[in-house]
Enzyme design. Structure first.
Site, PDB file in Angstrom:
ATOM      1  CD  GLU A   1       4.710 -12.967   0.002  1.00  0.00           C
ATOM      2  OE1 GLU A   1       3.845 -13.771   0.419  1.00  0.00           O
ATOM      3  OE2 GLU A   1       4.777 -12.602  -1.188  1.00  0.00           O
TER       4      GLU A   1
ATOM      5  CD  GLU B   1       0.919  -6.917  -2.283  1.00  0.00           C
ATOM      6  OE1 GLU B   1       2.024  -7.399  -2.012  1.00  0.00           O
ATOM      7  OE2 GLU B   1       0.268  -7.213  -3.309  1.00  0.00           O
TER       8      GLU B   1
HETATM    9  O1  KIV Z   1       6.714  -9.599  -5.876  1.00  0.00           O
HETATM   10  C1  KIV Z   1       6.483  -8.386  -5.836  1.00  0.00           C
HETATM   11  O2  KIV Z   1       6.479  -7.685  -6.865  1.00  0.00           O
HETATM   12  C2  KIV Z   1       6.207  -7.778  -4.547  1.00  0.00           C
HETATM   13  C3  KIV Z   1       5.750  -6.356  -4.547  1.00  0.00           C
HETATM   14  C4  KIV Z   1       4.303  -6.311  -4.863  1.00  0.00           C
HETATM   15  C5  KIV Z   1       6.063  -5.657  -3.282  1.00  0.00           C
HETATM   16  O3  KIV Z   1       6.315  -8.401  -3.557  1.00  0.00           O
END
Ligand code: KIV
Length: 273
Positions: free
Chosen positions: A123, A190
């Site tokens: 991220e 997201e």
């Molecule tokens: O952890 C997850 O499921 C994610 C998705 C929402 C992209 O990062």
């Protein structure tokens, strides 16, 4: 089976996923275990993310912060065992990369060496560009993730839509460009406004994979439990349920209780001579 315009590769690669931009929309999904991975793979979904969302959907935490690298390796390995063709991306959990590049390389390497993953996801935006470049430089494909980044919820103040102000929108466009420069093969967007997702998608040459980011991304991803209706603690606005398996499970368990109690299970066909 999905019909892809190009000859279907035996096994999807990160480069193969990147090449889908402008060719076909990418349907991606999260998955956390062997049994489900076999169905996902057989359906022809090209990209599986073993998301740290497993902290909530599988382990019952309120957010993703408690998830460990060992949790992720355990579940990623199970998904890899259930997959023949899909690209399997392992999600780097909270504090497995934030402390620095050396730790990041060790943990990213574990996903490939111990779990058999094909790629990892982290991220963050421009602030992660150097780290992403180091991982890509070591031969590990990386997927980016900007917008609502759940590992930062304490800073963001909760699961909130991001990029609504012009300044935030500008930052997110620059984040996506910085990740592209650093070598990611795709970027998850997201919980951002659809117009901003379109702008980001038009600004980068790698596919954008949206979740709560509108229809103009290069692909979409849903959490498998949301798609199947097996996680009822919280359902975001962007979720479309394609089945109500939770309700179906309750029905099946109720029928089983009934059968055990009235003696109709096991029947003669379930007994050994
Ligand atoms: O952890 C997850 O499921 C994610 C998705 C929402 C992209 O990062």
């Amino acid at each position: 089976m999905v019909n892809h315009p190009m000859p279907e590769p035996k096994k999807w690669t990160a480069r193969g996923i990147s090449a889908l931009k402008g060719e076909e929309k990418i349907a991606a999904i999260t998955c956390y275990d062997y049994a489900a991975a076999r169905f996902v793979d057989a359906a022809g979904i090209p990209l599986i993310l073993v998301g740290d969302s497993l902290g909530m959907t599988v382990l019952g935490h309120k957010n993703t912060l408690a998830v460990t690298v060992d949790n992720m390796i355990h579940h990623t390995a199970a998904v890899v065992r259930g997959t023949e063709r899909a690209l399997v991306v392992g999600d780097m959990p909270f504090m497995s990369y934030q402390p620095g590049i050396d730790l990041t390389l060790v943990n990213a390497g574990r996903f490939l060496k111990e779990a058999g993953a094909d790629a990892i996801k982290v991220e963050g935006g421009a602030d992660r560009a150097e780290l992403v470049a180091a991982v890509v430089g070591s031969g590990i494909p990386v997927m980016g993730h900007v917008g609502l980044t759940p590992q930062s919820i304490k800073d963001l103040g909760g699961f909130k839509v991001q990029g609504r102000s012009p300044e935030e929108a500008e930052t997110l466009v620059n984040d996506a460009k910085a990740l592209e420069q650093a070598g990611v093969f795709a970027i998850v967007l997201e919980a951002i406004p659809a117009g901003l997702a379109r702008r980001i998608t038009d600004s980068v040459a790698v596919p954008t994979i949206g979740i709560g980011a509108g229809p103009d991304c290069d692909g979409q991803i849903l959490v498998i439990n949301d798609l199947l209706g097996t996680y009822d603690a919280f359902t975001p606005k962007f979720v479309k349920q394609y089945a109500q398996l939770g309700e179906e499970m309750k029905r099946a368990f109720g029928e089983y209780i009934q059968d055990v109690q009235d003696g109709s299970f096991p029947g003669p066909e379930h007994c050994y001579e």
